[in-house]
Design a protein around this motif. Structure first.
Motif, PDB file in Angstrom:
ATOM      1  N   VAL A  92      18.018  55.195  13.207  1.00  0.00           N
ATOM      2  CA  VAL A  92      18.637  55.179  14.538  1.00  0.00           C
ATOM      3  C   VAL A  92      18.827  56.601  15.041  1.00  0.00           C
ATOM      4  O   VAL A  92      18.567  56.899  16.207  1.00  0.00           O
ATOM      5  CB  VAL A  92      19.983  54.415  14.491  1.00  0.00           C
ATOM      6  N   CYS A  93      19.265  57.498  14.163  1.00  0.00           N
ATOM      7  CA  CYS A  93      19.458  58.892  14.580  1.00  0.00           C
ATOM      8  C   CYS A  93      18.127  59.520  15.005  1.00  0.00           C
ATOM      9  O   CYS A  93      18.087  60.269  15.972  1.00  0.00           O
ATOM     10  CB  CYS A  93      20.095  59.701  13.443  1.00  0.00           C
ATOM     11  N   GLY A  94      17.055  59.204  14.276  1.00  0.00           N
ATOM     12  CA  GLY A  94      15.744  59.728  14.671  1.00  0.00           C
ATOM     13  C   GLY A  94      15.347  59.220  16.040  1.00  0.00           C
ATOM     14  O   GLY A  94      14.838  59.969  16.884  1.00  0.00           O
ATOM     15  N   GLY A  95      15.593  57.925  16.289  1.00  0.00           N
ATOM     16  CA  GLY A  95      15.293  57.364  17.606  1.00  0.00           C
ATOM     17  C   GLY A  95      16.134  57.998  18.692  1.00  0.00           C
ATOM     18  O   GLY A  95      15.643  58.287  19.793  1.00  0.00           O
ATOM     19  N   LEU A  96      17.410  58.244  18.410  1.00  0.00           N
ATOM     20  CA  LEU A  96      18.270  58.899  19.402  1.00  0.00           C
ATOM     21  C   LEU A  96      17.826  60.329  19.653  1.00  0.00           C
ATOM     22  O   LEU A  96      17.885  60.825  20.788  1.00  0.00           O
ATOM     23  CB  LEU A  96      19.730  58.875  18.931  1.00  0.00           C
ATOM     24  N   LEU A  97      17.368  61.013  18.611  1.00  0.00           N
ATOM     25  CA  LEU A  97      16.867  62.381  18.779  1.00  0.00           C
ATOM     26  C   LEU A  97      15.642  62.379  19.686  1.00  0.00           C
ATOM     27  O   LEU A  97      15.524  63.224  20.586  1.00  0.00           O
ATOM     28  CB  LEU A  97      16.544  62.981  17.414  1.00  0.00           C
ATOM     29  N   LEU A  98      14.737  61.410  19.472  1.00  0.00           N
ATOM     30  CA  LEU A  98      13.565  61.311  20.341  1.00  0.00           C
ATOM     31  C   LEU A  98      13.967  60.976  21.768  1.00  0.00           C
ATOM     32  O   LEU A  98      13.389  61.490  22.727  1.00  0.00           O
ATOM     33  CB  LEU A  98      12.599  60.256  19.802  1.00  0.00           C
ATOM     34  N   LEU A  99      14.974  60.108  21.915  1.00  0.00           N
ATOM     35  CA  LEU A  99      15.430  59.734  23.253  1.00  0.00           C
ATOM     36  C   LEU A  99      16.020  60.930  23.983  1.00  0.00           C
ATOM     37  O   LEU A  99      15.714  61.164  25.160  1.00  0.00           O
ATOM     38  CB  LEU A  99      16.462  58.607  23.141  1.00  0.00           C
TER      39      LEU A  99
END
Length: 155
Positions: A92-99
């Motif tokens: 989830v953190c990786g996805g938020l970083l990409l977002l």
């Protein structure tokens, strides 16, 4: 009439004779001879002869077998659940970083487009205002009922 007897009770209240009952013994029944039975269908019957000659017959009771011990896994379930939760959190953190990276890039693109539009439009306006006086142009700008024509104010 109410004179006490030898036992201290008044006359006329004598007790009835006591009857004693003795149980009659039960004659042991002779059992019929046992027929051979295939093993596994009916449990084995055991007969025990008591010292007084009586025979007690009943089913043999097998000793209780303890349940097999289930081997515990090397890692507990709680530890596995915590590890899986950590992996999910990292995803989830990786996805938020990409977002957030995408939002930052989109903001920079919009800022550059606005800046480009301001430069182009501002350049066009500047060229129109600061033309040499000898140029014949008929552009007229009306600002608060004042007229600017060929860089001269006619108020």
């Amino acid at each position: 009439m109410n004179e006490p007897t030898a036992y201290g009770r008044p006359a006329g209240h004598e007790t009835a004779a006591v009857e004693v009952h003795t149980p009659t013994p039960i004659v042991p029944a002779h059992t019929a001879p046992l027929m051979p039975v295939q093993p596994g269908t009916i449990p084995a019957v055991a007969s025990v002869v008591l010292p007084d000659g009586r025979v007690v017959t009943g089913y043999a009771i097998e000793p209780a077998k303890p349940e097999p011990v289930v081997a515990k896994p090397a890692v507990s379930r709680a530890a596995v659940n915590i590890a899986l939760g950590g992996v999910g959190f990292l995803a989830v953190c990786g996805g938020l970083l990409l977002l957030t990276t995408f939002i930052t890039a989109l903001t920079a693109l919009i800022t550059q487009l606005i800046t480009l539009a301001a430069v182009i439009f501002g350049g066009y306006v500047a060229v129109q205002i600061f033309k040499p006086a000898g140029a014949k142009s008929g552009n007229t700008f009306h600002i608060r009922k004042a007229i600017f024509k060929r860089n001269h104010f006619n108020g």
